[in-house]
Design a protein around this motif. Structure first.
Motif, PDB file in Angstrom:
ATOM      1  N   ILE A   1       1.308  -1.500  -0.097  1.00 30.84           N
ATOM      2  CA  ILE A   1      -0.059   0.292  -0.357  1.00 30.84           C
ATOM      3  C   ILE A   1       0.816   1.217   0.003  1.00 30.84           C
ATOM      4  CG2 ILE A   1      -2.112  -1.157   1.430  1.00 30.84           C
ATOM      5  CD1 ILE A   1      -1.448  -0.100   3.990  1.00 30.84           C
ATOM      6  N   SER A   2       0.924   2.731  -0.437  1.00 29.80           N
ATOM      7  CA  SER A   2       0.789   3.906  -0.096  1.00 29.80           C
ATOM      8  C   SER A   2       1.559   3.651   0.859  1.00 29.80           C
ATOM      9  CB  SER A   2      -0.136   5.268  -0.826  1.00 29.80           C
ATOM     10  OG  SER A   2       0.626   5.837  -0.867  1.00 29.80           O
ATOM     11  N   PRO A   3       2.667   4.745   1.534  1.00 30.33           N
ATOM     12  CA  PRO A   3       2.980   5.028   0.821  1.00 30.33           C
ATOM     13  C   PRO A   3       4.551   4.683  -0.267  1.00 30.33           C
ATOM     14  CG  PRO A   3       4.343   5.675   2.333  1.00 30.33           C
ATOM     15  CD  PRO A   3       2.773   4.923   2.462  1.00 30.33           C
ATOM     16  N   ASP A   4       4.664   3.182   0.552  1.00 35.03           N
ATOM     17  CA  ASP A   4       5.842   1.839   0.260  1.00 35.03           C
ATOM     18  C   ASP A   4       5.704   1.119  -1.897  1.00 35.03           C
ATOM     19  OD1 ASP A   4       6.653   2.372   2.794  1.00 35.03           O
ATOM     20  OD2 ASP A   4       5.563   0.777   3.304  1.00 35.03           O
ATOM     21  N   ALA A   5       4.453   1.116  -2.086  1.00 33.40           N
ATOM     22  CA  ALA A   5       3.379   1.511  -3.249  1.00 33.40           C
ATOM     23  C   ALA A   5       3.046   2.423  -4.004  1.00 33.40           C
ATOM     24  CB  ALA A   5       2.983   0.385  -3.316  1.00 33.40           C
ATOM     25  N   VAL A   6       3.290   3.325  -4.966  1.00 39.00           N
ATOM     26  CA  VAL A   6       2.138   3.664  -5.810  1.00 39.00           C
ATOM     27  C   VAL A   6       1.123   3.266  -6.421  1.00 39.00           C
ATOM     28  CG1 VAL A   6       3.801   5.857  -5.060  1.00 39.00           C
ATOM     29  CG2 VAL A   6       4.080   4.408  -7.078  1.00 39.00           C
ATOM     30  N   TYR A   7       0.474   3.635  -6.766  1.00 31.67           N
ATOM     31  CA  TYR A   7      -0.440   3.546  -8.125  1.00 31.67           C
ATOM     32  C   TYR A   7      -0.005   3.444  -9.390  1.00 31.67           C
ATOM     33  CZ  TYR A   7      -4.376   2.597 -11.808  1.00 31.67           C
ATOM     34  OH  TYR A   7      -5.254   2.540 -12.673  1.00 31.67           O
ATOM     35  N   PRO A   8       0.198   2.463 -10.386  1.00 32.39           N
ATOM     36  CA  PRO A   8      -0.636   1.202 -10.355  1.00 32.39           C
ATOM     37  C   PRO A   8      -0.007  -0.565  -9.729  1.00 32.39           C
ATOM     38  CG  PRO A   8       0.290   1.503 -12.347  1.00 32.39           C
ATOM     39  CD  PRO A   8       0.589   2.253 -11.184  1.00 32.39           C
ATOM     40  N   GLU A   9       0.840   0.197  -8.725  1.00 31.15           N
ATOM     41  CA  GLU A   9       1.795  -1.319  -8.042  1.00 31.15           C
ATOM     42  C   GLU A   9       0.690  -2.157  -7.869  1.00 31.15           C
ATOM     43  OE1 GLU A   9       4.471  -2.248  -9.197  1.00 31.15           O
ATOM     44  OE2 GLU A   9       4.924  -0.328  -9.930  1.00 31.15           O
ATOM     45  N   ALA A  10      -0.714  -1.590  -6.452  1.00 33.57           N
ATOM     46  CA  ALA A  10      -1.001  -2.998  -5.558  1.00 33.57           C
ATOM     47  C   ALA A  10      -2.190  -3.307  -6.850  1.00 33.57           C
ATOM     48  CB  ALA A  10      -1.952  -2.258  -4.595  1.00 33.57           C
ATOM     49  N   LEU A  11      -2.811  -2.830  -7.805  1.00 32.88           N
ATOM     50  CA  LEU A  11      -3.634  -3.430  -9.461  1.00 32.88           C
ATOM     51  C   LEU A  11      -2.160  -4.936  -9.674  1.00 32.88           C
ATOM     52  CD1 LEU A  11      -6.032  -3.069 -10.364  1.00 32.88           C
ATOM     53  CD2 LEU A  11      -4.735  -1.695 -11.942  1.00 32.88           C
ATOM     54  N   LYS A  12      -1.522  -4.162 -10.241  1.00 25.25           N
ATOM     55  CA  LYS A  12      -0.278  -4.724 -11.036  1.00 25.25           C
ATOM     56  C   LYS A  12      -0.204  -5.904 -10.057  1.00 25.25           C
ATOM     57  CE  LYS A  12       2.013  -1.566 -13.301  1.00 25.25           C
ATOM     58  NZ  LYS A  12       3.445  -0.969 -13.266  1.00 25.25           N
ATOM     59  N   GLU A  13       0.104  -5.829  -8.585  1.00 25.17           N
ATOM     60  CA  GLU A  13       0.124  -7.604  -7.407  1.00 25.17           C
ATOM     61  C   GLU A  13      -0.980  -7.793  -7.803  1.00 25.17           C
ATOM     62  OE1 GLU A  13       1.484  -5.996  -3.794  1.00 25.17           O
ATOM     63  OE2 GLU A  13       3.492  -5.342  -4.148  1.00 25.17           O
ATOM     64  N   ALA A  14      -2.304  -7.583  -7.851  1.00 19.98           N
ATOM     65  CA  ALA A  14      -3.181  -8.301  -7.490  1.00 19.98           C
ATOM     66  C   ALA A  14      -4.213  -9.422  -9.146  1.00 19.98           C
ATOM     67  CB  ALA A  14      -5.219  -7.549  -7.663  1.00 19.98           C
ATOM     68  N   ALA A  15      -3.761  -8.952 -10.104  1.00 15.45           N
ATOM     69  CA  ALA A  15      -3.574  -8.904 -11.694  1.00 15.45           C
ATOM     70  C   ALA A  15      -2.113 -10.474 -11.469  1.00 15.45           C
ATOM     71  CB  ALA A  15      -2.878  -7.984 -12.699  1.00 15.45           C
ATOM     72  N   ALA A  16      -0.877 -10.062 -11.026  1.00 14.04           N
ATOM     73  CA  ALA A  16      -0.018 -11.012 -11.274  1.00 14.04           C
ATOM     74  C   ALA A  16      -0.618 -12.011 -10.397  1.00 14.04           C
ATOM     75  CB  ALA A  16       1.274 -10.572 -10.167  1.00 14.04           C
ATOM     76  N   ALA A  17      -1.113 -11.983  -8.974  1.00 12.35           N
ATOM     77  CA  ALA A  17      -1.269 -12.935  -7.783  1.00 12.35           C
ATOM     78  C   ALA A  17      -2.619 -14.088  -8.698  1.00 12.35           C
ATOM     79  CB  ALA A  17      -1.840 -12.660  -6.556  1.00 12.35           C
ATOM     80  N   GLY A  18      -3.818 -13.703  -8.998  1.00 10.64           N
ATOM     81  CA  GLY A  18      -4.868 -13.740  -9.436  1.00 10.64           C
ATOM     82  C   GLY A  18      -4.249 -14.544 -10.915  1.00 10.64           C
TER      83      GLY A  18
END
Length: 159
Positions: free
Chosen positions: A141-158
């Motif tokens: 999550i922010s501030p460690d990861a900025v958009y769209p990093e969390a979205l990319k993680e979700a897509a990769a894991a799924g």
């Protein structure tokens, strides 16, 4: 026929979520903190922007309180693992009732992390679909990861 079943499952999940979270947590579903209350006179755009800025500042003030260690419900097992480099908490029912798998993406607007309430809600959703395995994504999550990093993680894991 299938559509009715899906609707019943969604309705059951939402009901369980609202009942499980309790009225203190579901109030946000009824009250938008960014609505302009009737008691507040908002005359122009600048005043609206000041009002929203103050609400936002108040929301982020203070130090977040640490949650207690999560207690896995009786009859469930927890496994902390990763899927394609993304942290995941896996919850397995002792009495598996379906081969369905729930891939749970918690809320929080990419600024609030995984909480015990989300864990409980994910397990409640699994019960609603017949006791399947649950994968709860713990994306950065922010501030460690900025958009769209969390979205990319979700897509990769799924994927």
């Amino acid at each position: 026929m299938e559509r009715n079943r899906v609707c019943r499952i969604l309705l059951a999940g939402l009901t369980v979520g609202m009942l499980f979270a309790g009225p203190g947590r579901t109030e946000a579903a009824y009250v938008n903190p960014y609505q302009f209350p009737a008691a507040v006179q908002v005359a122009d755009r600048a005043e609206k922007l000041r009002y929203v800025a103050q609400k936002t500042e108040n929301m982020f003030k203070g130090t977040p309180q640490a949650e207690p260690v999560y207690t896995v419900p009786k009859g469930w097992k927890e496994d902390r693992t990763s899927l394609k480099g993304v942290r995941v908490e896996k919850y397995l029912p002792g009495q598996k009732g379906t081969d369905r798998v729930l891939f749970f993406l918690h809320g929080g607007g990419y600024i609030r992390g995984l909480s015990n309430s989300y864990r409980d809600w994910a397990i409640a959703q699994s019960r609603a679909i017949g006791q399947g395995d649950v994968y709860v994504l713990d994306y950065r999550i922010s501030p460690d990861a900025v958009y769209p990093e969390a979205l990319k993680e979700a897509a990769a894991a799924g994927g």
